[in-house]
Write an enzyme that holds these catalytic residues in place. Structure first.
Site, PDB file in Angstrom:
ATOM      1  N   ASP A  70      80.158  17.461 -68.115  1.00  0.00           N
ATOM      2  CA  ASP A  70      80.966  17.757 -69.290  1.00  0.00           C
ATOM      3  C   ASP A  70      82.442  17.678 -68.916  1.00  0.00           C
ATOM      4  O   ASP A  70      82.914  18.417 -68.048  1.00  0.00           O
ATOM      5  CB  ASP A  70      80.621  19.161 -69.795  1.00  0.00           C
ATOM      6  CG  ASP A  70      81.232  19.463 -71.151  1.00  0.00           C
ATOM      7  OD1 ASP A  70      81.948  18.603 -71.688  1.00  0.00           O
ATOM      8  OD2 ASP A  70      80.998  20.572 -71.667  1.00  0.00           O
ATOM      9  N   ASP A  99      82.357  13.159 -74.595  1.00  0.00           N
ATOM     10  CA  ASP A  99      82.833  13.786 -73.355  1.00  0.00           C
ATOM     11  C   ASP A  99      81.730  14.433 -72.520  1.00  0.00           C
ATOM     12  O   ASP A  99      82.021  15.141 -71.559  1.00  0.00           O
ATOM     13  CB  ASP A  99      83.903  14.823 -73.674  1.00  0.00           C
ATOM     14  CG  ASP A  99      83.395  15.951 -74.557  1.00  0.00           C
ATOM     15  OD1 ASP A  99      82.316  15.794 -75.156  1.00  0.00           O
ATOM     16  OD2 ASP A  99      84.081  16.986 -74.649  1.00  0.00           O
ATOM     17  N   GLU A 100      80.471  14.180 -72.850  1.00  0.00           N
ATOM     18  CA  GLU A 100      79.403  14.771 -72.044  1.00  0.00           C
ATOM     19  C   GLU A 100      78.195  13.841 -71.965  1.00  0.00           C
ATOM     20  O   GLU A 100      77.899  13.121 -72.914  1.00  0.00           O
ATOM     21  CB  GLU A 100      78.995  16.141 -72.586  1.00  0.00           C
ATOM     22  CG  GLU A 100      78.597  16.159 -74.035  1.00  0.00           C
ATOM     23  CD  GLU A 100      78.307  17.563 -74.536  1.00  0.00           C
ATOM     24  OE1 GLU A 100      77.467  18.249 -73.912  1.00  0.00           O
ATOM     25  OE2 GLU A 100      78.909  17.969 -75.538  1.00  0.00           O
TER      26      GLU A 100
END
Length: 422
Positions: free
Chosen positions: A11, A107-108
């Site tokens: 993350d 974003d992860e």
């Protein structure tokens, strides 16, 4: 960690704000946030750096609320193309270790590294630390990594300690590490579910895990069974190959207007602009939509959503806008007494062009008008596809729809940005 599966959840920390600091290093040492433009009435914080976070600024705070909490905060507008570019670079690092990389958002990502430790000659913790180091040194942003034997606990591990940290959750330690946490910290437990569970005396993850599975099913339906399995470390969901990542389930575009819309003409302008964006993405991805959706927000921030199934798959601005306007007319009395603050237009039930061809029966085309309508749709698709090619070659403003200037609501003539992606 000697288990049959090895799952990482990586993350990126404060991702949008971290990306902005790459272009503007001076922002690293001052509180900053990424936020929309207050003049367009969607001035909401979508990301903040650690300094702003320490001052109490939260995601979804209005710009004004963030300023009250942190008077020296600096705001920058979002740049989604930049974030997508950096996201691809981060995932490229993950892909150098395994093809089983499943992005969960921009974003992860989940990684399945089962069986890889001997090949790389590292422990699970060392491999996670190497990923953190490479992303930090090669990209310039930081990540937190959760390491576990299933996706649920890997995700909870990356949330456990931030920023730039590794947390390992094993079959031996997950009860001691996770079960004392508030039940609201459990993945898949939202605010309403947490409140419902609290009424039944369940305030920790451990208390939830201790309930009989049948009882959770009685309380929460099918989701209760999945929740019981997740709490007890029984999640067996796979991590998919990067090349097999699922296509979008829906495509939508939304906009908060500079002032409330109070006439059908204004609403039609807004719907047309949003429908154009949706149609462009559909054609770019080779998709058609079978369901049109409209979401409106009132000045009192009340939300109303409606959808309708279409008789055929669509990918043109005209068809999407017509469907959206039909929904609005049927479910909302457009006028000064019912102003609209924001609109989102979307399509779902997506299929690939040519994957499920539309079967036209002679009995469906009962009149000359039906034949003309079908031919007109085909013509619109060809026309809008040709416009796509022109814009790709000469820029987004090379061809624009001939509608009147509406800068007062945020639709400047020739303007092709300013809307919010949903």
């Amino acid at each position: 960690m000697d288990v049959s599966r090895l799952i990482f959840h990586c993350d990126c920390n404060n991702f949008f704000a971290s990306c902005e600091c790459l272009d503007h290093p001076e922002l690293k040492n001052m509180p900053m946030a990424v936020a929309g433009d207050p003049q367009d009435r969607h001035g909401v914080v979508v990301a903040k750096n650690e300094l702003a976070k320490r001052a109490g600024v939260k995601t979804t705070d209005t710009v004004w609320a963030a300023k009250r909490k942190c008077p020296g905060i600096v705001f920058v507008p979002p740049r989604h193309k930049l974030y997508a570019q950096i996201s691809r670079a981060v995932n490229a690092i993950y892909l150098s270790y395994t093809g089983y990389v499943e992005p969960a958002s921009i974003d992860e990502s989940f990684l399945d590294l089962t069986g890889c430790l001997n090949y790389y000659g590292m422990t699970a913790g060392e491999l996670a630390d190497e990923l953190r180091r490479r992303v930090r040194e090669e990209i310039g942003v930081t990540i937190s990594v959760g390491v576990s034997f299933n996706k649920t606990f890997a995700k909870m591990g990356s949330d456990y300690k931030k920023p730039d940290a590794t947390t390992i959750i094993t079959p031996e330690n997950y009860r001691a590490l996770l079960w004392p946490l508030p039940v609201s910290e459990m993945l898949f437990v939202g605010r309403s579910s947490a409140a419902r569970l609290a009424e039944k005396g369940i305030d920790t993850i451990g208390a939830l895990a201790a309930q009989p599975e049948k009882r959770l099913i009685e309380w929460m339906g099918k989701s209760g069974a999945a929740l019981w399995r997740a709490c007890n470390g029984l999640d067996d969901a796979p991590v998919h190959l990067y090349t097999d990542r699922a296509e979008s389930k829906n495509i939508s575009r939304g906009m908060t207007f500079r002032r409330d819309l109070v006439s059908e003409d204004e609403v039609r302008l807004g719907v047309s602009r949003l429908s154009e964006k949706v149609a462009e993405q559909l054609r770019r991805e080779g998709l058609r939509g079978g369901v049109v959706q409209v979401h409106i927000r009132t000045p009192q921030l009340n939300n109303i959503s409606r959808q309708a199934t279409l008789p055929y798959g669509v990918c043109t601005q005209r068809d999407i806008a017509d469907g959206a306007m039909a929904l609005l007319r049927a479910h909302w009395r457009i006028g000064p007494d019912n102003p609209i603050r924001a609109i989102t237009v979307g399509v779902s039930a997506l299929t690939r062009m040519g994957e499920r061809p539309e079967q036209i029966s002679l009995f469906d085309l009962e009149s000359v008008q039906d034949v003309r309508s079908y031919a007109a749709r085909e013509k619109r698709e060809r026309l809008e596809s040709a416009v796509d090619k022109i814009r790709l070659k000469h820029g987004g403003g090379a061809v624009i729809h001939g509608c009147r200037r509406a800068a007062d609501i945020g639709l400047d003539a020739g303007e092709r940005g300013g809307d919010e992606d949903d």
